[in-house]
Design a protein around this motif. Sequence first.
Motif, PDB file in Angstrom:
ATOM      1  N   ASN A 162      -5.735 -24.976  -3.635  1.00  0.00           N
ATOM      2  CA  ASN A 162      -6.931 -24.122  -3.668  1.00  0.00           C
ATOM      3  C   ASN A 162      -7.982 -24.524  -2.641  1.00  0.00           C
ATOM      4  OD1 ASN A 162      -5.859 -22.589  -5.701  1.00  0.00           O
ATOM      5  ND2 ASN A 162      -6.821 -23.762  -7.346  1.00  0.00           N
ATOM      6  N   ASP A 163      -8.072 -25.813  -2.384  1.00  0.00           N
ATOM      7  CA  ASP A 163      -9.072 -26.318  -1.442  1.00  0.00           C
ATOM      8  C   ASP A 163      -8.489 -26.279  -0.029  1.00  0.00           C
ATOM      9  OD1 ASP A 163     -10.820 -27.758   0.114  1.00  0.00           O
ATOM     10  OD2 ASP A 163     -11.121 -29.374  -1.348  1.00  0.00           O
ATOM     11  N   LEU A 164      -8.775 -25.198   0.682  1.00  0.00           N
ATOM     12  CA  LEU A 164      -8.154 -24.986   2.002  1.00  0.00           C
ATOM     13  C   LEU A 164      -8.525 -26.040   3.022  1.00  0.00           C
ATOM     14  CD1 LEU A 164      -7.847 -21.193   2.929  1.00  0.00           C
ATOM     15  CD2 LEU A 164      -6.063 -22.919   2.763  1.00  0.00           C
ATOM     16  N   THR A 165      -9.743 -26.548   2.949  1.00  0.00           N
ATOM     17  CA  THR A 165     -10.162 -27.593   3.891  1.00  0.00           C
ATOM     18  C   THR A 165      -9.301 -28.834   3.693  1.00  0.00           C
ATOM     19  OG1 THR A 165     -12.401 -26.729   3.693  1.00  0.00           O
ATOM     20  CG2 THR A 165     -12.172 -28.863   4.746  1.00  0.00           C
ATOM     21  N   LYS A 166      -9.125 -29.209   2.421  1.00  0.00           N
ATOM     22  CA  LYS A 166      -8.299 -30.383   2.089  1.00  0.00           C
ATOM     23  C   LYS A 166      -6.841 -30.134   2.501  1.00  0.00           C
ATOM     24  CE  LYS A 166      -6.990 -33.335  -1.816  1.00  0.00           C
ATOM     25  NZ  LYS A 166      -6.977 -33.475  -3.281  1.00  0.00           N
ATOM     26  N   VAL A 167      -6.334 -28.940   2.198  1.00  0.00           N
ATOM     27  CA  VAL A 167      -4.949 -28.587   2.537  1.00  0.00           C
ATOM     28  C   VAL A 167      -4.722 -28.700   4.045  1.00  0.00           C
ATOM     29  CG1 VAL A 167      -3.339 -26.623   2.720  1.00  0.00           C
ATOM     30  CG2 VAL A 167      -4.428 -27.145   0.532  1.00  0.00           C
ATOM     31  N   ASN A 168      -5.653 -28.162   4.828  1.00  0.00           N
ATOM     32  CA  ASN A 168      -5.507 -28.194   6.287  1.00  0.00           C
ATOM     33  C   ASN A 168      -5.527 -29.624   6.830  1.00  0.00           C
ATOM     34  OD1 ASN A 168      -5.092 -25.475   7.093  1.00  0.00           O
ATOM     35  ND2 ASN A 168      -7.221 -25.026   6.597  1.00  0.00           N
ATOM     36  N   GLU A 169      -6.392 -30.463   6.260  1.00  0.00           N
ATOM     37  CA  GLU A 169      -6.454 -31.881   6.680  1.00  0.00           C
ATOM     38  C   GLU A 169      -5.142 -32.589   6.350  1.00  0.00           C
ATOM     39  OE1 GLU A 169      -9.823 -33.685   4.759  1.00  0.00           O
ATOM     40  OE2 GLU A 169     -11.245 -32.515   5.963  1.00  0.00           O
ATOM     41  N   GLN A 170      -4.660 -32.371   5.117  1.00  0.00           N
ATOM     42  CA  GLN A 170      -3.421 -33.022   4.680  1.00  0.00           C
ATOM     43  C   GLN A 170      -2.221 -32.514   5.469  1.00  0.00           C
ATOM     44  OE1 GLN A 170      -3.769 -32.091   0.443  1.00  0.00           O
ATOM     45  NE2 GLN A 170      -3.898 -34.282   0.010  1.00  0.00           N
ATOM     46  N   LEU A 171      -2.189 -31.217   5.735  1.00  0.00           N
ATOM     47  CA  LEU A 171      -1.078 -30.626   6.498  1.00  0.00           C
ATOM     48  C   LEU A 171      -1.015 -31.234   7.895  1.00  0.00           C
ATOM     49  CD1 LEU A 171       1.195 -28.497   6.850  1.00  0.00           C
ATOM     50  CD2 LEU A 171      -0.565 -26.869   7.550  1.00  0.00           C
ATOM     51  N   LEU A 172      -2.160 -31.360   8.526  1.00  0.00           N
ATOM     52  CA  LEU A 172      -2.212 -31.928   9.876  1.00  0.00           C
ATOM     53  C   LEU A 172      -1.705 -33.374   9.886  1.00  0.00           C
ATOM     54  CD1 LEU A 172      -2.948 -31.597  12.847  1.00  0.00           C
ATOM     55  CD2 LEU A 172      -5.283 -32.270  12.287  1.00  0.00           C
ATOM     56  N   ALA A 173      -2.162 -34.180   8.925  1.00  0.00           N
ATOM     57  CA  ALA A 173      -1.745 -35.591   8.853  1.00  0.00           C
ATOM     58  C   ALA A 173      -0.245 -35.686   8.574  1.00  0.00           C
ATOM     59  CB  ALA A 173      -2.537 -36.308   7.764  1.00  0.00           C
ATOM     60  N   TRP A 174       0.238 -34.820   7.664  1.00  0.00           N
ATOM     61  CA  TRP A 174       1.654 -34.818   7.274  1.00  0.00           C
ATOM     62  C   TRP A 174       2.548 -34.423   8.459  1.00  0.00           C
ATOM     63  CZ3 TRP A 174       5.072 -30.515   6.385  1.00  0.00           C
ATOM     64  CH2 TRP A 174       6.254 -30.852   5.722  1.00  0.00           C
ATOM     65  N   VAL A 175       2.165 -33.344   9.153  1.00  0.00           N
ATOM     66  CA  VAL A 175       2.962 -32.870  10.293  1.00  0.00           C
ATOM     67  C   VAL A 175       2.977 -33.915  11.410  1.00  0.00           C
ATOM     68  CG1 VAL A 175       3.072 -31.143  12.161  1.00  0.00           C
ATOM     69  CG2 VAL A 175       2.730 -30.399   9.811  1.00  0.00           C
ATOM     70  N   SER A 176       1.834 -34.537  11.669  1.00  0.00           N
ATOM     71  CA  SER A 176       1.760 -35.562  12.721  1.00  0.00           C
ATOM     72  C   SER A 176       2.698 -36.723  12.409  1.00  0.00           C
ATOM     73  CB  SER A 176       0.327 -36.084  12.874  1.00  0.00           C
ATOM     74  OG  SER A 176      -0.528 -35.014  13.204  1.00  0.00           O
ATOM     75  N   SER A 177       2.715 -37.163  11.145  1.00  0.00           N
ATOM     76  CA  SER A 177       3.610 -38.262  10.734  1.00  0.00           C
ATOM     77  C   SER A 177       5.070 -37.839  10.825  1.00  0.00           C
ATOM     78  CB  SER A 177       3.316 -38.689   9.297  1.00  0.00           C
ATOM     79  OG  SER A 177       1.986 -39.059   9.171  1.00  0.00           O
ATOM     80  N   LEU A 178       5.347 -36.620  10.394  1.00  0.00           N
ATOM     81  CA  LEU A 178       6.709 -36.084  10.439  1.00  0.00           C
ATOM     82  C   LEU A 178       7.207 -36.031  11.883  1.00  0.00           C
ATOM     83  CD1 LEU A 178       9.211 -34.619   9.289  1.00  0.00           C
ATOM     84  CD2 LEU A 178       7.852 -32.521   9.198  1.00  0.00           C
ATOM     85  N   GLU A 179       6.364 -35.531  12.782  1.00  0.00           N
ATOM     86  CA  GLU A 179       6.738 -35.445  14.207  1.00  0.00           C
ATOM     87  C   GLU A 179       7.058 -36.833  14.767  1.00  0.00           C
ATOM     88  OE1 GLU A 179       4.027 -31.612  15.651  1.00  0.00           O
ATOM     89  OE2 GLU A 179       3.114 -33.579  15.471  1.00  0.00           O
ATOM     90  N   SER A 180       6.238 -37.799  14.392  1.00  0.00           N
ATOM     91  CA  SER A 180       6.405 -39.161  14.886  1.00  0.00           C
ATOM     92  C   SER A 180       7.713 -39.787  14.383  1.00  0.00           C
ATOM     93  CB  SER A 180       5.187 -39.971  14.440  1.00  0.00           C
ATOM     94  OG  SER A 180       5.397 -41.318  14.634  1.00  0.00           O
ATOM     95  N   VAL A 181       8.041 -39.560  13.101  1.00  0.00           N
ATOM     96  CA  VAL A 181       9.289 -40.080  12.520  1.00  0.00           C
ATOM     97  C   VAL A 181      10.500 -39.413  13.192  1.00  0.00           C
ATOM     98  CG1 VAL A 181      10.714 -40.113  10.407  1.00  0.00           C
ATOM     99  CG2 VAL A 181       8.307 -40.778  10.290  1.00  0.00           C
ATOM    100  N   VAL A 182      10.443 -38.099  13.347  1.00  0.00           N
ATOM    101  CA  VAL A 182      11.536 -37.353  13.984  1.00  0.00           C
ATOM    102  C   VAL A 182      11.772 -37.854  15.413  1.00  0.00           C
ATOM    103  CG1 VAL A 182      12.157 -35.073  14.957  1.00  0.00           C
ATOM    104  CG2 VAL A 182      11.400 -35.262  12.576  1.00  0.00           C
ATOM    105  N   GLU A 183      10.678 -38.056  16.140  1.00  0.00           N
ATOM    106  CA  GLU A 183      10.778 -38.514  17.532  1.00  0.00           C
ATOM    107  C   GLU A 183      11.442 -39.896  17.592  1.00  0.00           C
ATOM    108  OE1 GLU A 183       7.893 -39.481  21.342  1.00  0.00           O
ATOM    109  OE2 GLU A 183       6.988 -38.693  19.510  1.00  0.00           O
ATOM    110  N   GLU A 184      11.051 -40.767  16.672  1.00  0.00           N
ATOM    111  CA  GLU A 184      11.604 -42.124  16.598  1.00  0.00           C
ATOM    112  C   GLU A 184      13.121 -42.083  16.355  1.00  0.00           C
ATOM    113  OE1 GLU A 184      10.365 -45.603  17.352  1.00  0.00           O
ATOM    114  OE2 GLU A 184       8.737 -44.789  16.126  1.00  0.00           O
ATOM    115  N   ILE A 185      13.548 -41.243  15.412  1.00  0.00           N
ATOM    116  CA  ILE A 185      14.982 -41.144  15.073  1.00  0.00           C
ATOM    117  C   ILE A 185      15.762 -40.557  16.246  1.00  0.00           C
ATOM    118  CG2 ILE A 185      16.699 -40.130  13.508  1.00  0.00           C
ATOM    119  CD1 ILE A 185      14.420 -40.008  11.373  1.00  0.00           C
ATOM    120  N   MET A 186      15.241 -39.477  16.823  1.00  0.00           N
ATOM    121  CA  MET A 186      15.922 -38.825  17.952  1.00  0.00           C
ATOM    122  C   MET A 186      16.083 -39.801  19.128  1.00  0.00           C
ATOM    123  SD  MET A 186      16.720 -35.672  17.228  1.00  0.00           S
ATOM    124  CE  MET A 186      16.285 -34.045  16.692  1.00  0.00           C
ATOM    125  N   LYS A 187      15.031 -40.589  19.355  1.00  0.00           N
ATOM    126  CA  LYS A 187      15.072 -41.573  20.442  1.00  0.00           C
ATOM    127  C   LYS A 187      16.187 -42.584  20.211  1.00  0.00           C
ATOM    128  CE  LYS A 187      10.849 -43.141  21.108  1.00  0.00           C
ATOM    129  NZ  LYS A 187       9.573 -43.676  21.517  1.00  0.00           N
TER     130      LYS A 187
END
Length: 198
Positions: A162-187
Amino acid sequence: MSTFFDEMKTSFEAVPRKEGEISTLEFLEASESLVKLFDLLGSSAFSIVQSDMNGNINKVSSKFLSDPINCDTLQKLILTEVKEKGKKTATQGLLWLTRGLQFTAVAMRKCIDNQTWELSKCFESAYGETLTKYHSMLVRPVFKLAMKACPYRKDFFEKLGNDLTKVNEQLLAWVSSLESVVEEIMKFFESGNYGKGL
């Protein structure tokens, strides 16, 4: 009010990484939490994506449970299978799971960067950039159908919380971490050509 990200058993931000090695257990838990994101997309068309990812999680998990000491990081798990010279079931599972995670990361990044894009456009564009090159002519239409069945952006974000500001902050942090993990594995896969023929 809690959000989808609050309910996750493990987020990609919480996956321990020591000297570039990714902890297998937390990675698997974070991947299981990610698969639940497709429930929010609410279409049975996404069940193929979910069952594919769950199947690959199980392959990696089975190997980890059979040898938790030597497979406590994803890098060690791959190297253990290389040494065993047998079927590389877990390595193959990890490769395909990582491709699925990359597809999800790219789609959600597009959602963040293009506030006016509907979800179907984000996922279709991500599919074109990631998975499509690995899929056969038979599989592609099934995935494309799933993309078209995405809910409206507004409805999806409401399901995240319900709290869109919180959702957007969490989504950004989650996606950034996910991208970093994926990049590490692919490398790591590329460093030893571990995905060859899988």
